[in-house]
Write an enzyme that holds these catalytic residues in place. Sequence first.
Site, mmCIF file in Angstrom:
data_model
loop_
_atom_site.group_PDB
_atom_site.id
_atom_site.type_symbol
_atom_site.label_atom_id
_atom_site.label_comp_id
_atom_site.label_asym_id
_atom_site.label_seq_id
_atom_site.Cartn_x
_atom_site.Cartn_y
_atom_site.Cartn_z
ATOM 1 N N ASP A 29 0.879 -1.178 -0.041
ATOM 2 C CA ASP A 29 -0.092 -0.209 0.051
ATOM 3 C C ASP A 29 1.027 1.096 0.148
ATOM 4 O OD1 ASP A 29 -1.812 -1.972 0.504
ATOM 5 O OD2 ASP A 29 -2.871 -0.888 1.924
ATOM 6 N N LYS A 84 -6.961 3.217 -2.830
ATOM 7 C CA LYS A 84 -7.320 3.215 -1.586
ATOM 8 C C LYS A 84 -7.668 4.763 -1.144
ATOM 9 C CE LYS A 84 -5.138 2.103 3.162
ATOM 10 N NZ LYS A 84 -3.781 1.285 3.555
ATOM 11 N N LYS A 90 -10.173 0.147 -1.722
ATOM 12 C CA LYS A 90 -10.242 -0.188 -0.366
ATOM 13 C C LYS A 90 -10.403 1.120 0.463
ATOM 14 C CE LYS A 90 -6.552 -1.261 3.082
ATOM 15 N NZ LYS A 90 -5.351 -1.704 3.396
#
Length: 223
Positions: A91, A153, A182
């Site tokens: 991430d 995300k 996400k």
Amino acid sequence: MTTNYAHYIDHTLLAMDATEAQIIKLCEEAKQHHFYAVCVNSGYVPVVAQQLAGSSVKVCSVIGFPLGAGLTAAKAFEAQAAINAGAQEIDMVINVGWLKSGKIADVKADIKAVRDNCAATPLKVILETCLLSDEQIVQVCEMCRELDVAFVKTSTGFSTGGAKEEHVKLMRATVGPVMGVKASGAVRDRATAETMIQAGATRIGTSSGVAIVSGQQAAASGY
């Protein structure tokens, strides 16, 4: 149909003062509840990889966290080093300052450098939606789709706000039905998790995974 919340959850502990004992507890909870992944800072990846060995829970590492403002080469190196240490998902945080300065090509090159070092390892790109306009959210989602990134995300959980339903909907509408979205930051209970899933999230980043799967109210603070 009953939602299997556990399969959505990246069980997360990113606090700068997180101890190894807390990280080990995080892993134990993830194995007990069958969460999708455990998400930590890269320095704890070796510990998490050891703790999760033999389980179905994946090891996720954040990169360039939480500011995203470091050198591109440093982000790319950190991603590769985390993967070498056992990370199975990455991430990364975009360079928000570059985006707001109109340096779009540099933002895209930053993402591409990390993605190239990830190879087959899924990459999630953190936008920090609380700092962006809708136009900027769409812009980053489109470049991530072009770069074949696995997920977009919402948030680090370290800025002025976390995941919002309207941002998740916008991200889903932009990337289409296949790419991952996400929702992270301030998702601390089952109702909020369900709202994000209905908005289009396919993964939830939270430190309140146990509360979500058990239907309890989590602490007001946390990721």
